[in-house]
Design an enzyme around this catalytic site. Sequence first.
Site, short mmCIF file in Angstrom:
data_model
loop_
_atom_site.label_atom_id
_atom_site.label_comp_id
_atom_site.label_asym_id
_atom_site.label_seq_id
_atom_site.Cartn_x
_atom_site.Cartn_y
_atom_site.Cartn_z
N HIS A 72 0.88 -0.98 0.08
CA HIS A 72 -0.15 0.20 -0.05
C HIS A 72 0.92 1.15 -0.09
CE1 HIS A 72 -4.24 -1.22 1.17
NE2 HIS A 72 -3.84 -2.32 0.54
N PRO A 292 -3.91 0.43 18.21
CA PRO A 292 -3.87 0.04 17.13
C PRO A 292 -3.86 0.98 16.29
CG PRO A 292 -6.13 -0.91 17.99
CD PRO A 292 -5.43 -0.30 19.22
N LYS A 296 1.14 0.01 15.10
CA LYS A 296 2.56 0.02 15.58
C LYS A 296 2.83 -1.38 16.19
CE LYS A 296 3.96 3.29 13.25
NZ LYS A 296 4.47 2.73 12.10
N TYR A 382 4.12 6.66 10.05
CA TYR A 382 3.21 5.62 10.01
C TYR A 382 4.10 4.48 9.19
CZ TYR A 382 -1.07 3.26 8.53
OH TYR A 382 -2.16 2.14 8.29
P1 FAS Z 1 2.01 -11.93 21.32
O1 FAS Z 1 1.36 -11.60 22.55
O2 FAS Z 1 1.74 -11.74 20.11
O3 FAS Z 1 3.00 -13.35 21.64
C1 FAS Z 1 3.50 -13.69 23.12
C2 FAS Z 1 3.16 -15.22 23.11
O4 FAS Z 1 3.69 -15.76 24.38
C3 FAS Z 1 1.58 -16.05 22.64
O5 FAS Z 1 1.76 -16.74 21.69
C4 FAS Z 1 1.44 -16.35 24.26
O6 FAS Z 1 0.42 -17.63 24.15
C5 FAS Z 1 2.66 -16.95 24.65
N1 FAS Z 1 2.81 -17.07 26.26
C6 FAS Z 1 2.27 -16.13 27.13
N2 FAS Z 1 2.53 -16.38 28.12
C7 FAS Z 1 3.23 -17.57 28.35
C8 FAS Z 1 4.03 -18.46 29.12
N3 FAS Z 1 3.94 -18.27 30.42
N4 FAS Z 1 4.70 -19.40 28.69
C9 FAS Z 1 4.90 -19.64 27.42
N5 FAS Z 1 4.26 -18.75 26.39
C10 FAS Z 1 3.60 -17.85 26.84
N6 FAS Z 1 -1.19 -4.52 16.64
C11 FAS Z 1 -1.14 -3.81 15.40
O7 FAS Z 1 -0.27 -3.24 15.03
N7 FAS Z 1 -2.42 -3.53 14.70
C12 FAS Z 1 -3.55 -4.28 15.08
O8 FAS Z 1 -4.62 -4.06 14.68
C13 FAS Z 1 -3.28 -5.15 16.19
N8 FAS Z 1 -4.54 -5.76 16.70
C14 FAS Z 1 -4.50 -6.40 18.03
C15 FAS Z 1 -5.65 -7.09 18.52
C16 FAS Z 1 -5.50 -7.79 19.78
C17 FAS Z 1 -6.71 -8.46 20.17
C18 FAS Z 1 -4.38 -7.70 20.40
C19 FAS Z 1 -4.25 -8.61 21.78
C20 FAS Z 1 -3.34 -7.38 19.92
C21 FAS Z 1 -3.42 -6.24 18.75
N9 FAS Z 1 -2.13 -5.80 18.17
C22 FAS Z 1 -2.34 -5.09 17.23
C23 FAS Z 1 -0.88 -5.88 18.73
C24 FAS Z 1 -0.26 -7.38 18.38
O9 FAS Z 1 -0.20 -7.29 17.08
C25 FAS Z 1 0.96 -7.35 19.32
O10 FAS Z 1 1.84 -6.23 19.16
C26 FAS Z 1 1.97 -8.56 18.56
O11 FAS Z 1 0.97 -9.72 18.86
C27 FAS Z 1 3.21 -8.39 19.77
O12 FAS Z 1 3.74 -9.64 19.41
P2 FAS Z 1 4.36 -10.15 20.55
O13 FAS Z 1 5.36 -9.40 21.34
O14 FAS Z 1 5.27 -11.65 19.97
O15 FAS Z 1 3.35 -10.82 21.58
C1 PHB Z 2 -6.30 -3.86 10.54
O1 PHB Z 2 -6.59 -4.96 11.43
O2 PHB Z 2 -6.46 -4.20 9.52
C2 PHB Z 2 -5.69 -2.71 10.90
C3 PHB Z 2 -5.71 -2.33 12.39
C4 PHB Z 2 -5.17 -1.27 12.85
C5 PHB Z 2 -4.79 -0.24 11.85
C6 PHB Z 2 -4.92 -0.55 10.53
C7 PHB Z 2 -5.30 -1.57 10.10
O3 PHB Z 2 -4.26 1.05 12.14
#
Ligand code: FAS
Ligand code: PHB
Length: 389
Positions: A72, A292, A296, A382
């Site tokens: 994009h 979100p 980031k 961004y």
């Molecule tokens: P993660 O949370 O992805 O991974 C951590 C891992 O550790 C998980 O698999 C978990 O099961 C595991 N774990 C936890 N405790 C443990 C233990 N005691 N022993 C072993 N394993 C364990 N970011 C965006 O940029 N845009 C978005 O739209 C967006 N939407 C999101 C929606 C939701 C519902 C959530 C919760 C987050 C969202 N995020 C978004 C942020 C998300 O993308 C995070 O930044 C990203 O998953 C970060 O990755 P990790 O740091 O690897 O953490």
């Molecule tokens: C998406 O889930 O597609 C998404 C979420 C947050 C953003 C952009 C895209 O800022």
Amino acid sequence: MRTQVGIIGAGPAGLLLSRLLALQGIDSVVLENRSREYVEARIRARILEQHTADTLTAAGVGDRLQRQGLEHSGIHLQYPGTRHTLDFPSLCGRTVWVYGQTEVTKDLIATQLDGGPPLLFCVFDVHLEDVDTDAPRIQFTDAAGTPQVLECDVVAGADGFHGVSRPVVQEAGERVWERTYPYAWLGILADAAPATDELIYAWHPEGFALYSMRSPPVSRLYLQVDPSERIEDWPDERIWDALDTRMALESWSVNRGPVTEKSILPMRSFVSAPMRRGRLFLAGDAAHIVPPTGAKGLNLAVADVTLLAQALVRLLREKETDLVDSYSDRALARVWRCTHFSWFMTSMLHRSGDDFDAELQLSQLRRVCSSETAARELAENYTGLPLDL
Ligand code: FAS
Ligand code: PHB
């Protein structure tokens, strides 16, 4: 069991760190408390900064991203009567990629399981010991129910916001900053081709709306709602009507289709410092959370592990501590930059209910849509700033 780097968490941070270390000849073991199916099914982030896409490609896990990802070159900013396009290449020479975090995770897991370092799913009772020594250990029970001890040189806490690693750093004293926003996002997935080429971030008196996409036939849309809202009070028709209202533009309309998933996501900013205690290093959501709006979260996790991998290679191969000693400060500089940008986008676009705020927001939006300087500042943040700020 013994390894150089014990990694807790098989999200994007833990998996990518293991991959980056393996490419440098540093061995690791990844411990994950959920199943592979659960980890691969989590719907989360979507926007990859140029740096993230480049890092995944250079690490040999970007083939599907290059084939199936959508590059994009901008976003649309909207307020009543105006939809303005920010053209990223002309503003800052970079683009972003739309490619689900679920897909990134699948690519990393497939590579890991194809001859990569050990990746253990469904472990439990994970405990960290002796992190203040140069021989930290991870106690855990494996999927078969057998107690295990993983002897390490270093432990990486990539276990997300609810993991066990940050509390261990907190015990030694750390600072925490937190802001909970007075709104949430109601998100839907719909089998409807997006009615837009780029994402639309729309300010409206009734609340923010975001038009995103999963793939050519699947839309991802979000509505600002009160955090107390219940998903059962939002039938599909009410959601579509609100999206039509908030994104209304002459001779254009939202494409509707069957809603296949809906949920409400709370919004907060969270930073904990330092991101290290002895031989335990935090990366990704284990150390920070951003709303979100600025897309980031995932990209910050990738930036953390890019810095951490460099630091651990220097420590474990060259026996130099300079990069591990500066890791927390260098990572936090970018964390705060992204935390500010996510706060800026969130505060500019979400209705607080206060009319003074509304005028400030509209003034800021008009400024970004009319000034190349203001637009460039948003575009640079961004699409992702350089790794070391
Ligand atoms: P993660 O949370 O992805 O991974 C951590 C891992 O550790 C998980 O698999 C978990 O099961 C595991 N774990 C936890 N405790 C443990 C233990 N005691 N022993 C072993 N394993 C364990 N970011 C965006 O940029 N845009 C978005 O739209 C967006 N939407 C999101 C929606 C939701 C519902 C959530 C919760 C987050 C969202 N995020 C978004 C942020 C998300 O993308 C995070 O930044 C990203 O998953 C970060 O990755 P990790 O740091 O690897 O953490
Ligand atoms: C998406 O889930 O597609 C998404 C979420 C947050 C953003 C952009 C895209 O800022």
